[in-house]
Design an enzyme around this catalytic site. Structure first.
Site, PDB file in Angstrom:
ATOM      1  N   HIS A  69       0.825  -1.211   0.000  1.00 49.76           N
ATOM      2  CA  HIS A  69       0.000   0.000   0.000  1.00 49.76           C
ATOM      3  C   HIS A  69       0.852   1.250   0.000  1.00 49.76           C
ATOM      4  O   HIS A  69       0.533   2.239  -0.643  1.00 49.76           O
ATOM      5  CB  HIS A  69      -0.919  -0.006   1.223  1.00 49.76           C
ATOM      6  N   GLU A 129      -9.230 -11.586 -21.808  1.00 49.84           N
ATOM      7  CA  GLU A 129      -8.122 -11.665 -20.858  1.00 49.84           C
ATOM      8  C   GLU A 129      -7.817 -13.098 -20.439  1.00 49.84           C
ATOM      9  O   GLU A 129      -7.034 -13.331 -19.537  1.00 49.84           O
ATOM     10  CB  GLU A 129      -8.392 -10.773 -19.646  1.00 49.84           C
ATOM     11  N   CYS A 186      -7.076  -2.296 -22.693  1.00 41.47           N
ATOM     12  CA  CYS A 186      -7.164  -1.512 -21.460  1.00 41.47           C
ATOM     13  C   CYS A 186      -6.217  -2.003 -20.375  1.00 41.47           C
ATOM     14  O   CYS A 186      -6.197  -1.461 -19.279  1.00 41.47           O
ATOM     15  CB  CYS A 186      -8.604  -1.499 -20.950  1.00 41.47           C
TER      16      CYS A 186
HETATM   17  C1  PEP Z   1      -6.540  -6.623 -17.305  1.00 39.59           C
HETATM   18  O1  PEP Z   1      -6.594  -7.768 -16.858  1.00 39.59           O
HETATM   19  O2  PEP Z   1      -5.719  -6.251 -18.170  1.00 39.59           O
HETATM   20  C2  PEP Z   1      -7.467  -5.619 -16.795  1.00 39.59           C
HETATM   21  C3  PEP Z   1      -7.526  -4.408 -17.313  1.00 39.59           C
HETATM   22  O3  PEP Z   1      -8.236  -5.963 -15.727  1.00 39.59           O
HETATM   23  P1  PEP Z   1      -7.749  -5.855 -14.203  1.00 39.59           P
HETATM   24  O4  PEP Z   1      -6.375  -5.236 -14.191  1.00 39.59           O
HETATM   25  O5  PEP Z   1      -8.749  -5.020 -13.505  1.00 39.59           O
HETATM   26  O6  PEP Z   1      -7.759  -7.278 -13.783  1.00 39.59           O
HETATM   27 MG    MG Z   2      -8.293  -8.336 -15.658  1.00 40.77          MG
END
Ligand code: PEP
Ligand code: MG
Length: 582
Positions: free
Chosen positions: A195, A439, A510
């Site tokens: 953190h 993913e 993303c």
């Molecule tokens: C990812 O897995 O790339 C993603 C954007 O989701 P998170 O990081 O929230 O698991």
């Molecule tokens: Mg993810």
């Protein structure tokens, strides 16, 4: 003589300042025996310490600047929640009664018991929870021993402008020190995901963590340079080194000024390709950062943060208000709302209930799997998102899909939600676009089938990389294998982009890879045209985009994709990144 000490990079940036050493780790406590007549008084003393700890943490939370990331308050809230937990409030009282021991000692016994449970779990994220236990127990022990925080004893001017060196810092310490205008911090404990490290990044303070035994080599008032990018601290640097780092710092500042000027420039390549550059957010409060960098909307809104660090679950109205506030703030720019991604390292109620225990959480009941198993929870969220769709352009994004059956189930549930909203007389968007996070390798390999059934795809590289290489990037033992350039990862990304292109379905990315400028040209060369990145990375990515020629990059993609060794691939990437198209 200058010495260089290496730790873990927690937060980039350069600080040149004198050191202020504080002692924040475990408190030395010893056991003493209490007579029966003293027990009640001891329990009252413990109760007062718990109350004082709550007051201190609430006061710190109230002083968090409004423009800082919402996760900072969430860290303090986690500690406040722990002060409500019977493991830290009732169990020590039982120990005082049972053993006739003092409260500090009872806390020590309880901490040892809890920590040994976390140690057995062998999960890096839970190690962070272990830190939370340590931090809250230490706070209570200090209050029982009436030890003030060391940095409170000195006037602000003594801390201001210093690099703070500590064995450990709690999130509350870090926020307090920020108010005192520290130049940076170095801790002996902590890893990149602790953190304190996350806070350092959020607060943009140069920081290095995990520098074991640093206090053996660095002393109060030593002059140091923190090079946060490299995770290095230089002690007692000579004039030439100081001058070098001052110049570097000026260079970084100039770079930031330059980037700020790109805010209103279109994200267009040299050959006129318009690139969609959106931002990732976690809480409605993050939208200010999105508008600050003038993003083309939100490409990933991680809604789970609305559900975390609290005991109840947000109802439809609360969710609707939260989503609508983001939609309103974006003034017509699209908002991609991802449904709950709970499980694995992200837990509800701080993981205390353990209600979704799984032998292998990353492969278990996570994200959409959990939502489909808990349809009431899922329906409430789907209804709230459908309703928010009436307030502006909203897209629905589903995490962790692995099979087509899940898409059918979601469509069925959405149909039911539309019917029930109509029956309730509530307005909603009947044509809300639905997209999948790609993913999981299974989804990547079937991207063509997903594209046939959905309106858009979004590549989540964070999980895609870890599941493709079967390596947990939070696990220090194996995260050296985590590599966005692994040929398997690149081939899957290539397949997803091609599937999207063939089906005429937009594909965005993303995951963190999209926000790392090192990969921007490679991704452009592979055909990616939509990026969703953390707001603080957006202008950096735009800078690379506007200095790139998409058509000429496309000719170079195969050189990276077909490289026969890691070294060859890196060389091809470097060459691509250094190309000057002017
Ligand atoms: C990812 O897995 O790339 C993603 C954007 O989701 P998170 O990081 O929230 O698991
Ligand atoms: Mg993810």
């Amino acid at each position: 003589m200058t010495i260089a000490l290496h730790g873990i990079c927690a937060s980039k940036g350069i600080a040149i300042a004198r050191v202020y050493v504080v002692e924040r780790g475990r408190v030395g406590v010893s056991e003493y025996h209490l007579d029966e007549t003293e027990i009640d008084r001891e329990i009252e003393r413990f109760g007062r310490a718990v109350e004082k700890a709550r007051e201190e943490l609430r006061a710190i939370r109230d002083r968090i600047p409004s423009n800082t990331s919402a996760d900072i308050a969430a860290f303090i809230d986690t500690h406040l929640l722990m002060l409500e937990d019977s493991a830290l409030t009732k169990a020590p009282v039982d120990l005082v009664k049972g053993r006739h021991c003092n409260a500090e000692w009872a806390l020590k016994l309880q901490r040892d018991a809890l920590v040994s449970v976390f140690d057995e779990m062998d999960d890096p994220y839970l190690r962070t929870r272990k830190d939370d236990v340590e931090h809250v127990v230490t706070l209570l022990q200090r209050l029982l021993l009436q030890q003030d925080k060391p940095y409170d004893e000195k006037p602000d001017s003594r801390v201001t402008g210093h690099v703070v060196l500590a064995d450990d810092l709690t999130p509350a310490d870090t926020v307090s020190l920020l108010h005192r205008g520290i130049a940076g911090f170095v801790t002996e404990c902590g890893g990149p995901t602790s953190h304190t490290a996350i806070l350092g990044r959020s607060l943009r303070i140069p920081a290095v963590v995990g520098m074991h035994q640093a206090r053996l080599y660095i002393h109060d008032e030593d002059l140091v340079i923190i090079d946060g990018r490299a995770g290095v601290v230089l002690v007692d640097p000579d004039e030439r080194t100081i001058e070098h780092y001052r110049a570097l710092r000026r260079h970084i500042e100039e770079h930031h000024t330059l980037l700020a000027r790109l805010r209103d420039a279109p994200a267009r390549t040299l050959d006129g390709e318009e690139i969609v550059l959106q931002a990732n957010i976690e809480l409605p409060g993050d939208v200010d950062k999105v508008t600050e960098v003038s993003a083309d909307g939100v490409g990933l809104y991680r809604t789970e943060f609305l559900f975390m660090n609290r005991e109840d679950t947000p109802d439809e109205e609360e969710q609707f208000q939260a989503y609508s506030s983001v939609v309103a703030a974006l003034r017509g720019a699209p908002v991609t709302i991802r449904t709950l991604d709970i499980g694995a390292e992200k837990t509800l109620d701080g993981g205390r209930s353990g209600s979704f225990w799984s032998p292998n959480p990353a492969l278990g009941l996570r994200a959409v799997r959990l939502c489909l198993k808990e349809p009431t929870l899922f329906r409430t969220q789907l209804r709230a998102i459908l309703r928010a769709g009436r307030r502006g352009p909203v897209r629905l994004l589903i995490p962790m899909l692995s099979g087509l059956q899940e898409i059918s189930q979601i469509k069925q549930l959405l149909g039911e939600c539309r019917e029930s909203l109509t029956a309730d007389g509530l307005e909603f968007d009947p044509d809300l676009p639905i997209g999948a996070m790609i993913e999981v390798p299974a989804a990547a390999l079937c991207a063509d089938l997903f594209a046939e059934r959905l309106d858009f795809l979004s590549i989540g590289t964070n999980d895609l990389i870890q599941y493709t290489i079967a390596t947990d990037r939070l696990d220090d033992e194996v995260n050296y294998l985590y590599d966005p350039l692994h040929p398997a990862v690149l081939r899957l990304i290539d397949m997803i982009l091609k599937a999207g292109e063939a089906a005429g379905v937009p594909v965005s990315m993303c995951g963190e890879m999209a926000g790392n400028g090192r990969y921007t040209r490679l991704l452009l060369s592979m055909g990616l045209r939509q990026f969703s990145v953390p707001p603080n990375a957006l202008l950096e990515i735009k800078q690379v985009i506007i200095a790139s020629h998409a058509g000429r990059l496309r000719e170079l993609a195969q050189e990276v994709l077909q490289a026969s060794s890691g070294a060859e691939r890196l060389a091809a990437l470097e060459e691509m990144n250094h190309l000057d198209f002017d």
